[in-house]
Scaffold this motif. Structure first.
Motif, short mmCIF file in Angstrom:
data_model
loop_
_atom_site.label_atom_id
_atom_site.label_comp_id
_atom_site.label_asym_id
_atom_site.label_seq_id
_atom_site.Cartn_x
_atom_site.Cartn_y
_atom_site.Cartn_z
N LYS A 217 0.84 -1.18 0.00
CA LYS A 217 0.00 0.00 0.00
C LYS A 217 0.88 1.24 0.00
O LYS A 217 1.78 1.38 0.84
CB LYS A 217 -0.91 0.02 1.22
CG LYS A 217 -1.85 -1.17 1.31
CD LYS A 217 -2.61 -1.16 2.64
CE LYS A 217 -3.45 -2.41 2.80
NZ LYS A 217 -4.11 -2.46 4.13
N ALA A 218 0.62 2.15 -0.92
CA ALA A 218 1.47 3.34 -1.02
C ALA A 218 0.64 4.53 -1.48
O ALA A 218 -0.35 4.39 -2.19
CB ALA A 218 2.62 3.10 -2.01
N ALA A 219 1.08 5.71 -1.04
CA ALA A 219 0.41 6.96 -1.45
C ALA A 219 1.46 8.02 -1.66
O ALA A 219 2.46 8.10 -0.92
CB ALA A 219 -0.59 7.41 -0.38
N ALA A 220 1.27 8.85 -2.68
CA ALA A 220 2.19 9.95 -2.97
C ALA A 220 1.80 11.17 -2.16
O ALA A 220 0.62 11.50 -2.03
CB ALA A 220 2.17 10.27 -4.46
N VAL A 221 2.80 11.85 -1.61
CA VAL A 221 2.58 13.05 -0.81
C VAL A 221 3.49 14.15 -1.33
O VAL A 221 4.72 14.01 -1.31
CB VAL A 221 2.88 12.81 0.69
CG1 VAL A 221 2.69 14.10 1.48
CG2 VAL A 221 1.98 11.70 1.24
N ASP A 222 2.88 15.25 -1.82
CA ASP A 222 3.67 16.41 -2.23
C ASP A 222 4.07 17.22 -1.01
O ASP A 222 3.23 17.54 -0.16
CB ASP A 222 2.86 17.29 -3.18
CG ASP A 222 2.67 16.67 -4.56
OD1 ASP A 222 3.43 15.73 -4.88
OD2 ASP A 222 1.77 17.11 -5.29
N VAL A 223 5.35 17.55 -0.91
CA VAL A 223 5.86 18.34 0.21
C VAL A 223 6.23 19.72 -0.30
O VAL A 223 7.09 19.87 -1.17
CB VAL A 223 7.10 17.67 0.84
CG1 VAL A 223 7.65 18.52 1.98
CG2 VAL A 223 6.75 16.26 1.32
N VAL A 224 5.56 20.73 0.23
CA VAL A 224 5.83 22.13 -0.14
C VAL A 224 6.67 22.75 0.97
O VAL A 224 6.27 22.74 2.14
CB VAL A 224 4.53 22.92 -0.34
CG1 VAL A 224 4.83 24.37 -0.70
CG2 VAL A 224 3.68 22.26 -1.43
N LEU A 225 7.81 23.29 0.61
CA LEU A 225 8.71 23.83 1.63
C LEU A 225 8.12 25.06 2.31
O LEU A 225 8.15 25.15 3.53
CB LEU A 225 10.07 24.18 1.01
CG LEU A 225 10.85 23.03 0.35
CD1 LEU A 225 12.24 23.50 -0.03
CD2 LEU A 225 10.93 21.83 1.27
N GLY A 226 7.62 25.99 1.55
CA GLY A 226 6.99 27.17 2.15
C GLY A 226 7.88 27.91 3.13
O GLY A 226 7.43 28.34 4.18
N GLY A 227 9.16 28.02 2.80
CA GLY A 227 10.09 28.72 3.69
C GLY A 227 10.77 27.83 4.71
O GLY A 227 11.68 28.27 5.40
N GLN A 228 10.34 26.57 4.85
CA GLN A 228 11.00 25.64 5.76
C GLN A 228 12.26 25.08 5.11
O GLN A 228 12.41 25.10 3.88
CB GLN A 228 10.09 24.46 6.09
CG GLN A 228 8.74 24.79 6.66
CD GLN A 228 7.88 23.54 6.77
OE1 GLN A 228 7.99 22.79 7.73
NE2 GLN A 228 7.03 23.32 5.80
N THR A 229 13.16 24.57 5.92
CA THR A 229 14.28 23.82 5.37
C THR A 229 13.74 22.49 4.85
O THR A 229 12.69 22.01 5.27
CB THR A 229 15.35 23.55 6.43
OG1 THR A 229 14.81 22.67 7.44
CG2 THR A 229 15.83 24.85 7.07
N ILE A 230 14.47 21.90 3.93
CA ILE A 230 14.02 20.63 3.37
C ILE A 230 13.96 19.55 4.46
O ILE A 230 13.04 18.72 4.48
CB ILE A 230 14.96 20.17 2.21
CG1 ILE A 230 14.51 18.83 1.63
CG2 ILE A 230 16.40 20.11 2.66
CD1 ILE A 230 13.15 18.86 0.97
N GLY A 231 14.90 19.59 5.42
CA GLY A 231 14.88 18.61 6.51
C GLY A 231 13.64 18.73 7.37
O GLY A 231 13.00 17.74 7.72
#
Length: 280
Positions: A217-231
């Motif tokens: 089971k898997a799902a894709a999740v888009d991560v938007v930085l929005g000024g955050q560090t990538i970590g």
């Protein structure tokens, strides 16, 4: 064929010991993964030096002897701590001590880790030695290394997140974490959409489709930085998805004996928010 999964947990004692709460968390995590645990505590063998001012003024030999004695005593204390924690968690334990020259514990840990399923690092921001140990294991052992922060709950891994950019180190992390995923578990595939250009179209979607073909089971999740560090952004997305661990490639390389970390890896290490598996 089935085999016993064994995790390796190295613990240097000099110049400072690992935090007890992090050790307990790492042991509980090993139990949740149904791992046996091999622990090596390293005592230090310091060089015999003269103060240069006359040993009558500064007792360097005495300082060295005291430091070595304290390191050996810490190994004994750690053995008692680990034995009590593994008994409580129902984890099978093999404990060993090694006396090693100053600076040798990092290389020795990386070499020992090569014959285990994975390495565990009890994480603490209070000591630089722990970060040095993590880097040595990630870049020198060839095995997946899990950083376990204090307070980590001991629970089966029914949900993991994978930081995915299609690179070879991300692929290594993905296939390293799959054996740890509980039966019927699921994966969130995290892709930072505004971090850097990625090759191909819909990397996360393509991977989730292939994982589904494997019966995962898997799902894709888009991560938007929005000024955050990538970590920070990746870890927050992993936590928001409900994952109990995030797997990612250990970006960076070694030059001589100095480790140069990529931005995502360093961002995670500097501010660890959940257990993170690093592969290189």
């Amino acid at each position: 064929m089935t085999h016993t999964r064994i995790a390796y947990l190295p613990m240097p004692t000099y110049p400072e010991p690992v935090e007890d709460a992090a050790i307990s968390a790492a042991i509980g995590f090993a139990g949740a993964l149904n791992c046996a645990l091999d622990v090596t505590a390293f005592s230090v063998d310091l060089p015999r030096l003269s103060s240069g001012l006359g040993d009558w003024l500064i007792d360097v030999p005495g300082i060295v002897a005291t430091a070595e004695k304290n390191s050996q005593a810490e190994c004994q204390r750690l053995q008692e701590l680990v034995e009590a924690a593994t008994n409580a968690a129902g984890v099978r334990l093999h404990f060993a001590t090694r006396n090693i020259i100053l600076g040798g514990a990092l290389e020795a840990s990386a070499i020992e880790a090569r014959s285990y399923d994975l390495a565990l690092v009890p994480w603490s921001t209070k000591t630089e030695a722990v970060q040095d140990l993590a880097e040595a294991l990630v870049f020198g052992s060839g095995r997946p290394t899990v950083l376990v922060p204090p307070g980590t709950k001991a629970a089966p891994l029914t949900h993991v997140a994978v930081a995915w950019d299609g690179s070879h180190v991300a692929a290594r992390a993905l296939w390293d974490v799959l054996p740890l995923l509980a039966e019927g578990g699921r994966i969130s595939v995290l892709t930072a959409v505004d971090d850097k250009p990625t090759a191909g179209r819909d990397l996360a979607g393509a991977l989730t489709a292939r994982l589904e073909r494997h019966g995962i089971k898997a799902a894709a999740v888009d991560v938007v930085l929005g000024g955050q560090t990538i970590g920070d952004a990746l870890q927050r997305a992993a936590l928001a998805s409900g994952a109990g661990l995030m797997a990612m490639g250990g970006y960076g390389h070694s030059r001589l004996r100095d480790f140069i970390l990529g931005g995502a890896t360093k961002g995670v290490i500097d501010k660890l928010q959940l257990p993170v598996l690093l592969s290189h």
